[in-house]
Design a protein around this motif. Structure first.
Motif, PDB file in Angstrom:
ATOM      1  N   ASP A 242       0.844  -1.199   0.000  1.00  0.00           N
ATOM      2  CA  ASP A 242       0.000   0.000   0.000  1.00  0.00           C
ATOM      3  C   ASP A 242       0.880   1.251   0.000  1.00  0.00           C
ATOM      4  OD1 ASP A 242      -2.169   1.653   0.225  1.00  0.00           O
ATOM      5  OD2 ASP A 242      -2.830   0.946   2.182  1.00  0.00           O
ATOM      6  N   THR A 245       3.370   1.763  -3.194  1.00  0.00           N
ATOM      7  CA  THR A 245       2.755   2.076  -4.485  1.00  0.00           C
ATOM      8  C   THR A 245       2.272   3.526  -4.548  1.00  0.00           C
ATOM      9  OG1 THR A 245       0.725   0.973  -3.751  1.00  0.00           O
ATOM     10  CG2 THR A 245       2.192  -0.261  -5.216  1.00  0.00           C
ATOM     11  N   ASP A 246       2.060   4.168  -3.409  1.00  0.00           N
ATOM     12  CA  ASP A 246       1.846   5.625  -3.456  1.00  0.00           C
ATOM     13  C   ASP A 246       3.167   6.302  -3.828  1.00  0.00           C
ATOM     14  OD1 ASP A 246      -0.823   5.358  -2.681  1.00  0.00           O
ATOM     15  OD2 ASP A 246      -0.732   7.070  -1.319  1.00  0.00           O
ATOM     16  N   ALA A 249       3.540   5.816  -7.405  1.00  0.00           N
ATOM     17  CA  ALA A 249       2.629   6.684  -8.171  1.00  0.00           C
ATOM     18  C   ALA A 249       3.268   8.058  -8.402  1.00  0.00           C
ATOM     19  CB  ALA A 249       1.296   6.834  -7.442  1.00  0.00           C
ATOM     20  N   THR A 250       4.045   8.524  -7.423  1.00  0.00           N
ATOM     21  CA  THR A 250       4.665   9.845  -7.620  1.00  0.00           C
ATOM     22  C   THR A 250       5.675   9.793  -8.772  1.00  0.00           C
ATOM     23  OG1 THR A 250       6.513   9.538  -6.080  1.00  0.00           O
ATOM     24  CG2 THR A 250       4.449  10.383  -5.154  1.00  0.00           C
ATOM     25  N   LEU A 255      -0.735  10.552  -7.890  1.00  0.00           N
ATOM     26  CA  LEU A 255      -1.758   9.535  -7.639  1.00  0.00           C
ATOM     27  C   LEU A 255      -2.783   9.444  -8.764  1.00  0.00           C
ATOM     28  CD1 LEU A 255      -2.658   9.772  -3.838  1.00  0.00           C
ATOM     29  CD2 LEU A 255      -1.897   7.764  -5.108  1.00  0.00           C
ATOM     30  N   VAL A 274      -5.535   3.848  -8.136  1.00  0.00           N
ATOM     31  CA  VAL A 274      -4.911   3.732  -6.812  1.00  0.00           C
ATOM     32  C   VAL A 274      -5.417   4.837  -5.867  1.00  0.00           C
ATOM     33  CG1 VAL A 274      -2.681   3.921  -5.609  1.00  0.00           C
ATOM     34  CG2 VAL A 274      -2.864   2.537  -7.682  1.00  0.00           C
ATOM     35  N   HIS A 275      -5.790   5.976  -6.428  1.00  0.00           N
ATOM     36  CA  HIS A 275      -6.157   7.112  -5.565  1.00  0.00           C
ATOM     37  C   HIS A 275      -7.502   6.909  -4.859  1.00  0.00           C
ATOM     38  CE1 HIS A 275      -9.264   8.650  -8.302  1.00  0.00           C
ATOM     39  NE2 HIS A 275      -8.439   8.448  -9.308  1.00  0.00           N
TER      40      HIS A 275
END
Ligand SMILES: NC(=O)c1ccc[n+]([C@@H]2O[C@H](COP(=O)([O-])OP(=O)(O)OC[C@H]3O[C@@H](n4cnc5c(N)ncnc54)[C@H](O)[C@@H]3O)[C@@H](O)[C@H]2O)c1
Length: 354
Positions: A242, A245-246, A249-250, A255, A274-275
């Motif tokens: 969790d 993966t944020d 995402a950057t 996100l 994901v957001h």
């Protein structure tokens, strides 16, 4: 094919509308009939009816070829009970154990890492999705007092760890990838993560052509930033997946760009950006729909519709390269206009096909 569409809350509704537009366009282009059945489950639905998900809800979902979810979360439901039942509930009830989150940079301009190009940022994260710290085992004692004790247990089973690690290696094998990295915290979490160590070694031995590496999760976070190009496939537990993966995402531009699938091979799986529901952004036509649209592509790819998925990916890539996107990725378009631009690329390509 029949898809259940759950737009959910906040910007979830807005980005789902664009993903639906794209699915419709790609269906028309390739002569496929996609039945898109909207389900109203959301904070609004809960506040009106007192129901988070109907009693037969999970059985209903199993009848679809796949499920698409926008996002769930609303400040009017402070304990997020509806999100837990709809989102986590579906992951657990349908046993969607593999959370697939590709981290793929589409354009150098979007990456906050100095000098990194799309060649450096292209890997897949597999997050265990049904166990770990998210199973809600534990309790609070003397809550609200200075003597409060809060216990949250992490659950790791041989079966659970084995199937996600195996899935990651199979993903690598079927795509001719050569590296799988497992991340845990076995130096400090000496019981639960010793199981991850054991299983990873056992499974890796079955794939002699694939290089199996290991990092503790804190080191992995550092190496993701310093040298993302070394990764092809990462496999980890529910909480760590969790979080990283944020971070991933950057690398992709934020996100709003990141897609995901919650998969159980051969069964009804669920796809979502994901957001979250970003309440601050809701109703303003500013949310980036690309994470949702790319999740729709992932859904089609997982169902074996590779050409359709590739057409969506190509249209998204074109929009990003031409800077025809929302403001979070440096563009000037609103959510609807960004989705419409991608739909136009898909339709335009059909003209070229003729
Ligand atoms: N899968 C899900 O449905 C999911 C995931 C995460 C959070 N949530 C829920 O969403 C609610 C809000 O959570 P949060 O604010 O921590 O996370 P969030 O992902 O909703 O938003 C965090 C920030 O990321 C950016 N962002 C997110 N999506 C974007 C998009 N499409 N386009 C542009 N920018 C975007 C915005 O700056 C936003 O303020 C909470 O109720 C939370 O529980 C749901």
């Amino acid at each position: 094919m029949r898809f259940a569409i759950i737009p959910g809350d906040g910007i979830g509704k807005e980005v789902t509308a664009e993903a639906v537009g794209v699915l419709t366009a790609v269906g028309e282009r390739f002569g496929r009939t996609f039945e898109l059945e909207q389900l109203p489950w959301s904070a609004d639905y809960f506040l009106q009816s007192g129901v988070t998900i109907p009693p037969n809800g999970y059985d209903l979902l199993r009848e679809f070829d796949a499920i698409f979810i926008g996002a769930l979360g609303d400040p009017r439901v402070p304990d997020n009970r509806h999100a837990r039942d709809i989102l986590l509930g579906t992951r657990f009830e349908l046993d969607l154990f593999a959370n697939y989150r590709p981290v793929k940079l589409l354009d150098e301009r979007l990456c906050p890492l100095k000098g990194r190009t799309p060649a450096d940022v292209n890997f897949a994260v597999f997050r265990e999705n049904t166990e770990g710290l998210y199973v809600s085992v534990g309790g609070r004692f003397k809550a609200g007092t200075e003597d409060e004790i809060a216990i949250q247990e992490e659950v790791n089973t041989f079966k659970g760890v084995h199937r996600i690690v195996r899935y990651a290696f199979e993903f690598a094998r079927t795509r001719n990838l050569t590296k799988v990295c497992m991340a845990d915290k076995s130096n400090a979490m000496t019981h639960g993560h010793a199981l991850w160590q054991r299983v990873f070694k056992e499974v890796a031995a079955l794939y002699p052509g694939i290089q199996a590496t290991h990092y503790y999760i804190d080191a992995l976070a550092m190496y993701m930033v310093l040298d993302p190009g070394q990764f092809e496939v990462i496999v980890t537990n529910n909480l760590f997946g969790d979080i990283i993966t944020d971070l991933g995402a950057t690398f992709q531009g934020g996100l709003g760009m990141a897609a995901s699938g919650n998969i159980h091979p051969g069964r009804t799986s669920m796809f979502e950006p994901v957001h979250g529901s970003a309440p601050k952004f809701a109703g303003r036509n500013i949310a980036n729909p690309i994470g949702a649209i790319s999740s729709a592509a992932l859904m089609l790819e997982t169902l074996g519709l590779g050409r359709e998925a590739a057409a969506i990916d190509a249209a998204v890539l074109k929009a990003v390269r031409e800077n025809q996107g929302t403001q979070d990725i440096g563009g000037r378009l609103g959510t609807r206009e960004s989705g419409a631009y991608i739909v136009e690329q898909i339709k335009g390509d059909k003209e070229q096909d003729r």
